[in-house]
Design a protein around this motif. Structure first.
Motif, PDB file in Angstrom:
ATOM      1  N   GLU A  36       0.833  -1.022   0.215  1.00 58.74           N
ATOM      2  CA  GLU A  36      -0.224  -0.006  -0.092  1.00 58.74           C
ATOM      3  C   GLU A  36       0.791   1.146  -0.025  1.00 58.74           C
ATOM      4  O   GLU A  36       0.612   2.282  -0.798  1.00 58.74           O
ATOM      5  CB  GLU A  36      -1.175  -0.066   1.135  1.00 58.74           C
ATOM      6  N   LYS A  37       2.026   1.198   0.805  1.00 56.15           N
ATOM      7  CA  LYS A  37       2.577   2.391   0.786  1.00 56.15           C
ATOM      8  C   LYS A  37       3.343   2.612  -0.562  1.00 56.15           C
ATOM      9  O   LYS A  37       3.539   3.898  -0.906  1.00 56.15           O
ATOM     10  CB  LYS A  37       3.914   2.106   1.922  1.00 56.15           C
ATOM     11  N   PHE A  38       4.069   1.530  -1.205  1.00 60.17           N
ATOM     12  CA  PHE A  38       4.523   1.575  -2.574  1.00 60.17           C
ATOM     13  C   PHE A  38       3.512   2.065  -3.487  1.00 60.17           C
ATOM     14  O   PHE A  38       3.763   3.141  -4.151  1.00 60.17           O
ATOM     15  CB  PHE A  38       5.008   0.229  -3.007  1.00 60.17           C
ATOM     16  N   VAL A  39       2.234   1.838  -3.554  1.00 60.68           N
ATOM     17  CA  VAL A  39       1.408   2.303  -4.477  1.00 60.68           C
ATOM     18  C   VAL A  39       1.050   3.932  -4.334  1.00 60.68           C
ATOM     19  O   VAL A  39       1.164   4.449  -5.051  1.00 60.68           O
ATOM     20  CB  VAL A  39      -0.143   1.679  -4.254  1.00 60.68           C
ATOM     21  N   GLU A  40       1.089   4.146  -2.888  1.00 65.58           N
ATOM     22  CA  GLU A  40       0.739   5.639  -2.789  1.00 65.58           C
ATOM     23  C   GLU A  40       1.817   6.562  -3.158  1.00 65.58           C
ATOM     24  O   GLU A  40       1.800   7.545  -3.752  1.00 65.58           O
ATOM     25  CB  GLU A  40       0.497   5.807  -1.201  1.00 65.58           C
ATOM     26  N   ALA A  41       3.225   5.819  -2.797  1.00 69.77           N
ATOM     27  CA  ALA A  41       4.376   6.786  -2.977  1.00 69.77           C
ATOM     28  C   ALA A  41       4.804   6.790  -4.712  1.00 69.77           C
ATOM     29  O   ALA A  41       5.017   7.857  -5.217  1.00 69.77           O
ATOM     30  CB  ALA A  41       5.551   6.333  -2.292  1.00 69.77           C
ATOM     31  N   PHE A  42       4.369   5.678  -5.166  1.00 71.00           N
ATOM     32  CA  PHE A  42       4.699   5.475  -6.756  1.00 71.00           C
ATOM     33  C   PHE A  42       3.896   6.459  -7.467  1.00 71.00           C
ATOM     34  O   PHE A  42       4.106   7.320  -8.281  1.00 71.00           O
ATOM     35  CB  PHE A  42       4.507   4.116  -7.141  1.00 71.00           C
ATOM     36  N   SER A  43       2.423   6.498  -6.868  1.00 64.51           N
ATOM     37  CA  SER A  43       1.539   7.345  -7.431  1.00 64.51           C
ATOM     38  C   SER A  43       1.839   8.946  -7.400  1.00 64.51           C
ATOM     39  O   SER A  43       1.843   9.702  -8.506  1.00 64.51           O
ATOM     40  CB  SER A  43       0.113   7.213  -7.130  1.00 64.51           C
ATOM     41  N   VAL A  44       2.232   9.097  -6.108  1.00 62.44           N
ATOM     42  CA  VAL A  44       2.587  10.756  -5.883  1.00 62.44           C
ATOM     43  C   VAL A  44       3.846  11.048  -6.662  1.00 62.44           C
ATOM     44  O   VAL A  44       3.838  12.041  -7.442  1.00 62.44           O
ATOM     45  CB  VAL A  44       2.715  11.017  -4.308  1.00 62.44           C
ATOM     46  N   ARG A  45       4.787  10.148  -6.694  1.00 61.57           N
ATOM     47  CA  ARG A  45       6.140  10.584  -7.275  1.00 61.57           C
ATOM     48  C   ARG A  45       5.869  10.760  -8.737  1.00 61.57           C
ATOM     49  O   ARG A  45       6.550  11.632  -9.482  1.00 61.57           O
ATOM     50  CB  ARG A  45       7.105   9.398  -7.050  1.00 61.57           C
ATOM     51  N   HIS A  46       5.122   9.916  -9.628  1.00 59.58           N
ATOM     52  CA  HIS A  46       5.032   9.829 -10.886  1.00 59.58           C
ATOM     53  C   HIS A  46       3.842  10.736 -11.207  1.00 59.58           C
ATOM     54  O   HIS A  46       3.619  10.527 -12.642  1.00 59.58           O
ATOM     55  CB  HIS A  46       5.159   8.471 -11.450  1.00 59.58           C
ATOM     56  N   GLY A  47       3.078  11.268 -10.595  1.00 64.76           N
ATOM     57  CA  GLY A  47       1.833  11.875 -10.922  1.00 64.76           C
ATOM     58  C   GLY A  47       0.733  10.997 -11.532  1.00 64.76           C
ATOM     59  O   GLY A  47       0.243  11.350 -12.591  1.00 64.76           O
ATOM     60  N   LEU A  48       0.598   9.719 -11.011  1.00 64.43           N
ATOM     61  CA  LEU A  48      -0.261   8.856 -11.593  1.00 64.43           C
ATOM     62  C   LEU A  48      -1.598   8.880 -10.712  1.00 64.43           C
ATOM     63  O   LEU A  48      -1.376   9.041  -9.402  1.00 64.43           O
ATOM     64  CB  LEU A  48       0.250   7.478 -11.570  1.00 64.43           C
ATOM     65  N   MET A  49      -2.667   8.348 -11.265  1.00 60.40           N
ATOM     66  CA  MET A  49      -3.860   8.347 -10.566  1.00 60.40           C
ATOM     67  C   MET A  49      -3.790   6.735 -10.441  1.00 60.40           C
ATOM     68  O   MET A  49      -3.416   5.916 -11.154  1.00 60.40           O
ATOM     69  CB  MET A  49      -5.037   8.866 -11.310  1.00 60.40           C
ATOM     70  N   ASN A  50      -4.667   6.293  -9.300  1.00 58.30           N
ATOM     71  CA  ASN A  50      -4.847   4.871  -9.428  1.00 58.30           C
ATOM     72  C   ASN A  50      -5.911   4.251  -8.881  1.00 58.30           C
ATOM     73  O   ASN A  50      -6.992   5.098  -8.346  1.00 58.30           O
ATOM     74  CB  ASN A  50      -3.879   4.098  -8.328  1.00 58.30           C
ATOM     75  N   GLY A  51      -6.586   3.192  -9.203  1.00 56.28           N
ATOM     76  CA  GLY A  51      -7.826   2.587  -9.011  1.00 56.28           C
ATOM     77  C   GLY A  51      -7.573   1.231  -8.562  1.00 56.28           C
ATOM     78  O   GLY A  51      -6.992   0.501  -8.733  1.00 56.28           O
ATOM     79  N   ARG A  52      -8.573   0.701  -7.618  1.00 56.46           N
ATOM     80  CA  ARG A  52      -8.462  -0.650  -6.943  1.00 56.46           C
ATOM     81  C   ARG A  52      -9.611  -1.381  -7.189  1.00 56.46           C
ATOM     82  O   ARG A  52     -10.623  -0.896  -7.204  1.00 56.46           O
ATOM     83  CB  ARG A  52      -8.179  -0.575  -5.448  1.00 56.46           C
ATOM     84  N   GLU A  53      -9.518  -2.868  -7.688  1.00 57.04           N
ATOM     85  CA  GLU A  53     -10.735  -3.500  -7.649  1.00 57.04           C
ATOM     86  C   GLU A  53     -10.058  -4.985  -7.039  1.00 57.04           C
ATOM     87  O   GLU A  53      -9.021  -5.428  -7.423  1.00 57.04           O
ATOM     88  CB  GLU A  53     -10.699  -4.037  -9.265  1.00 57.04           C
ATOM     89  N   GLY A  54     -10.335  -4.983  -5.639  1.00 53.03           N
ATOM     90  CA  GLY A  54     -10.029  -6.454  -4.870  1.00 53.03           C
ATOM     91  C   GLY A  54      -8.504  -5.861  -4.319  1.00 53.03           C
ATOM     92  O   GLY A  54      -8.105  -5.090  -3.979  1.00 53.03           O
ATOM     93  N   THR A  55      -7.577  -6.789  -5.024  1.00 54.38           N
ATOM     94  CA  THR A  55      -6.267  -6.967  -4.630  1.00 54.38           C
ATOM     95  C   THR A  55      -5.548  -6.186  -5.991  1.00 54.38           C
ATOM     96  O   THR A  55      -4.103  -6.411  -5.812  1.00 54.38           O
ATOM     97  CB  THR A  55      -5.406  -8.189  -4.228  1.00 54.38           C
TER      98      THR A  55
END
Length: 67
Positions: A36-55
């Motif tokens: 979860e920390k990776f997902v958040e940091a990676f998104s912020v660092r690279h200006g990406l959006m993300n969405g989740r479905e299950g895992t």
């Protein structure tokens, strides 16, 4: 669609390579607080959006309409 899983070695590098292409990609098996920390940091660092479905988390570039 490109994808990787946290169950394969060097999945973080896969994410970086997929990001460079500029198209949506998925990271599967996001199951731990560290993931979860990776997902958040990676998104912020690279200006990406993300969405989740299950895992599965899908990363995609921000568009002018999404800002």
């Amino acid at each position: 669609m490109n994808w990787s899983s946290t169950r394969v070695p060097l999945w973080q590098i896969d994410c970086e390579e997929f990001r460079k292409v500029g198209r949506p990609f998925e990271l599967r098996d996001v199951t731990t607080p560290e993931h979860e920390k990776f997902v958040e940091a990676f998104s912020v660092r690279h200006g990406l959006m993300n969405g989740r479905e299950g895992t599965t988390v899908r990363f995609f570039p921000k568009t002018p309409a999404s800002e």
